[in-house]
Design an enzyme around this catalytic site. Structure first.
Site, PDB file in Angstrom:
ATOM      1  N   TRP A 169       9.545  -6.170  45.697  1.00  0.00           N
ATOM      2  CA  TRP A 169       8.584  -5.347  44.960  1.00  0.00           C
ATOM      3  C   TRP A 169       7.170  -5.523  45.481  1.00  0.00           C
ATOM      4  O   TRP A 169       6.370  -4.591  45.470  1.00  0.00           O
ATOM      5  CB  TRP A 169       8.675  -5.590  43.454  1.00  0.00           C
ATOM      6  CG  TRP A 169       9.927  -4.998  42.883  1.00  0.00           C
ATOM      7  CD1 TRP A 169      10.950  -5.675  42.268  1.00  0.00           C
ATOM      8  CD2 TRP A 169      10.327  -3.610  42.890  1.00  0.00           C
ATOM      9  NE1 TRP A 169      11.949  -4.795  41.896  1.00  0.00           N
ATOM     10  CE2 TRP A 169      11.600  -3.531  42.258  1.00  0.00           C
ATOM     11  CE3 TRP A 169       9.742  -2.434  43.366  1.00  0.00           C
ATOM     12  CZ2 TRP A 169      12.280  -2.322  42.103  1.00  0.00           C
ATOM     13  CZ3 TRP A 169      10.426  -1.230  43.204  1.00  0.00           C
ATOM     14  CH2 TRP A 169      11.674  -1.192  42.586  1.00  0.00           C
TER      15      TRP A 169
ATOM     16  N   ASP B 173       1.590  -7.391  38.962  1.00  0.00           N
ATOM     17  CA  ASP B 173       2.781  -6.647  38.553  1.00  0.00           C
ATOM     18  C   ASP B 173       3.598  -7.588  37.672  1.00  0.00           C
ATOM     19  O   ASP B 173       4.144  -8.576  38.145  1.00  0.00           O
ATOM     20  CB  ASP B 173       3.577  -6.233  39.806  1.00  0.00           C
ATOM     21  CG  ASP B 173       4.855  -5.474  39.464  1.00  0.00           C
ATOM     22  OD1 ASP B 173       5.212  -5.379  38.269  1.00  0.00           O
ATOM     23  OD2 ASP B 173       5.502  -4.964  40.407  1.00  0.00           O
TER      24      ASP B 173
ATOM     25  N   LYS C 269      12.051  -2.951  31.603  1.00  0.00           N
ATOM     26  CA  LYS C 269      12.613  -4.294  31.771  1.00  0.00           C
ATOM     27  C   LYS C 269      12.526  -5.061  30.450  1.00  0.00           C
ATOM     28  O   LYS C 269      13.521  -5.473  29.901  1.00  0.00           O
ATOM     29  CB  LYS C 269      11.884  -5.071  32.869  1.00  0.00           C
ATOM     30  CG  LYS C 269      11.673  -4.299  34.173  1.00  0.00           C
ATOM     31  CD  LYS C 269      12.931  -4.221  35.016  1.00  0.00           C
ATOM     32  CE  LYS C 269      12.883  -3.218  36.156  1.00  0.00           C
ATOM     33  NZ  LYS C 269      11.866  -3.384  37.168  1.00  0.00           N
TER      34      LYS C 269
HETATM   35  C1  LIG Z   1      11.476  -2.651  38.422  1.00  0.00           C
HETATM   36  C2  LIG Z   1      10.260  -3.128  39.068  1.00  0.00           C
HETATM   37  C3  LIG Z   1       9.349  -2.265  39.684  1.00  0.00           C
HETATM   38  C4  LIG Z   1       9.591  -0.764  39.773  1.00  0.00           C
HETATM   39  O1  LIG Z   1       9.455  -0.218  38.515  1.00  0.00           O
HETATM   40  P1  LIG Z   1       9.486   1.371  38.271  1.00  0.00           P
HETATM   41  O2  LIG Z   1       8.988   1.434  36.847  1.00  0.00           O
HETATM   42  O3  LIG Z   1      10.905   1.808  38.436  1.00  0.00           O
HETATM   43  O4  LIG Z   1       8.568   2.016  39.218  1.00  0.00           O
HETATM   44  C5  LIG Z   1       8.209  -2.789  40.237  1.00  0.00           C
HETATM   45  N1  LIG Z   1       7.955  -4.096  40.192  1.00  0.00           N
HETATM   46  C6  LIG Z   1       8.798  -4.975  39.616  1.00  0.00           C
HETATM   47  C7  LIG Z   1       8.466  -6.419  39.590  1.00  0.00           C
HETATM   48  C8  LIG Z   1       9.982  -4.517  39.031  1.00  0.00           C
HETATM   49  O5  LIG Z   1      10.822  -5.373  38.456  1.00  0.00           O
END
Ligand SMILES: *Cc1c(COP(=O)(O)O)cnc(C)c1O
Length: 361
Positions: free
Chosen positions: A99, A170, A194
């Site tokens: 990511w 993030d 998540k």
């Molecule tokens: C799932 C995830 C993403 C991508 O998320 P989207 O909402 O599908 O764009 C980005 N960073 C992390 C750490 C993730 O777990």
């Protein structure tokens, strides 16, 4: 059954039940939450309550703004760079796996933005968080992926080298699951699917002072314009915000983020102990950097891994297949995964090991 998916992921059963119960008539309005106007007080009240509850849960100070956006965490890879790489244009990335690499790739596509990797876990296949060196260049900000959903690593503490840096994080797969200090960060973003609620919502928490000096941008991509319009420049994801709001209330009832962290530590330890005590399962991740929410493990045989995943599914333990990039298994133990689910998983692992001639350590 228990759902160990990495995202979209398990939600609290109580919340799903409440959604079901009030789906045909939201707050006795005679209209479904799926039908109400985003300009009605029914919605603006619930959005304000959701923001307030999130502020309480994360102890978000008043000099931070909270946004409920769309486009997922992925659009934040672009939006953070567009808005915040505004002086030198240089962004420092810590490369902790998939990511963070996606964030780097997206930043590279923007004119006048220069992403630089200041530390990388590549050498050890991202099984540990790399050491971050002292920052010397004039970066506009440092980007961290605080929990690596695929590799199963997390920052238990922020690197001391980043004190006094502008930090963008993030937090998609651990927001509200570990008691990070919001004030240690300048901007936090997280896709909801998540650990918050349904897909379609992205939470952004940003220091108000960041808004000055941002160039004029298309409205949907502009933090200042989104803040000014309280995330309702266009039609916001009403249902996702409503459900996230219910999850926030559920979290407050559970005792908040520190209580969730405690519970998540108990759940994760149960699984890590099982891995440590087994002669069949192995965790590839360095002990000090192990994630509380995403736990990969392997048997060492692709065939046995596939058998494990299929047998687990037949036993009601769903979505344990590891990400295609790393293989093996992965159990995601988000806030809404009850302790009973992890106990069931551990029992299943012991049974599977015995059935395959394993000897317990
Ligand atoms: C799932 C995830 C993403 C991508 O998320 P989207 O909402 O599908 O764009 C980005 N960073 C992390 C750490 C993730 O777990």
């Amino acid at each position: 059954m228990y759902n160990f998916a990495a995202g979209p992921a398990v939600l609290p059963a109580e919340v799903i039940k409440q959604v079901q119960q009030e789906l045909t008539s939201y707050q006795k309005s005679g209209m479904s939450i799926l039908e109400i106007s985003h300009r009605s007080s029914l919605f603006t009240d619930l959005q304000a309550a959701a923001e307030n509850d999130l502020r309480r849960l994360m102890r978000i100070p008043t000099d931070y703004d909270v946004l409920f956006l769309q486009g997922g965490a992925t659009l934040q890879f672009t939006m953070t760079a567009l808005n915040l790489a505004k002086k030198s244009g240089k962004i420092a990335f810590v490369d902790t796996g998939h990511w963070s690499q996606r964030a780097i790739q997206e930043a590279k596509l923007l004119p006048k933005v220069v992403p630089e990797i200041i530390a990388s876990g590549k050498e050890n296949h991202f099984t540990a968080i790399p050491k971050v060196p002292k920052i010397t260049a004039d970066y506009d900000y440092v980007h961290l992926t605080v929990n690596n959903t695929i590799e199963g690593t997390m920052y238990h503490q922020l690197p001391a080298a980043l004190n006094n840096q502008t930090i963008v994080a993030d937090m998609s797969s651990i927001i509200l699951g570990y008691d990070y200090q919001v004030t240690d960060f300048d901007l936090i973003y997280a896709g909801a699917q998540k650990n918050i609620g349904p897909a379609g919502l992205t939470v952004v928490i940003l220091k108000h002072a960041l808004l000055s000096g941002i160039p004029t941008l298309p409205a949907m991509l502009s933090y200042p314009k989104q803040v000014k319009k309280h995330s309702a420049l266009n039609t916001p994801p009403v249902f996702a915000i409503y459900t996230a709001g219910l999850v926030f209330k559920w979290l407050l009832k559970q005792g908040g983020v520190s209580a969730m962290q405690q519970q998540n530590e108990i759940k994760a330890q149960l699984l890590y102990n099982e891995i440590a005590n087994s002669s069949l399962y192995r965790s590839p991740v360095a002990v000090a950097d192990r994630s509380l929410t995403n736990i990969p493990f392997v048997t060492g045989s692709d065939q046995l891994d596939a058998e494990f995943v299929a047998d687990a599914q037949a036993a009601g333990l769903m979505n344990l297949k590891g990400h295609r990039l790393v293989g093996g298994m992965r159990a995601s133990l988000y806030n809404a995964m009850p302790l009973a689910g992890v106990k069931r998983l551990v029992e299943f692992m012991q049974q599977f090991e015995m059935n395959h001639g394993g000897s317990r350590k």
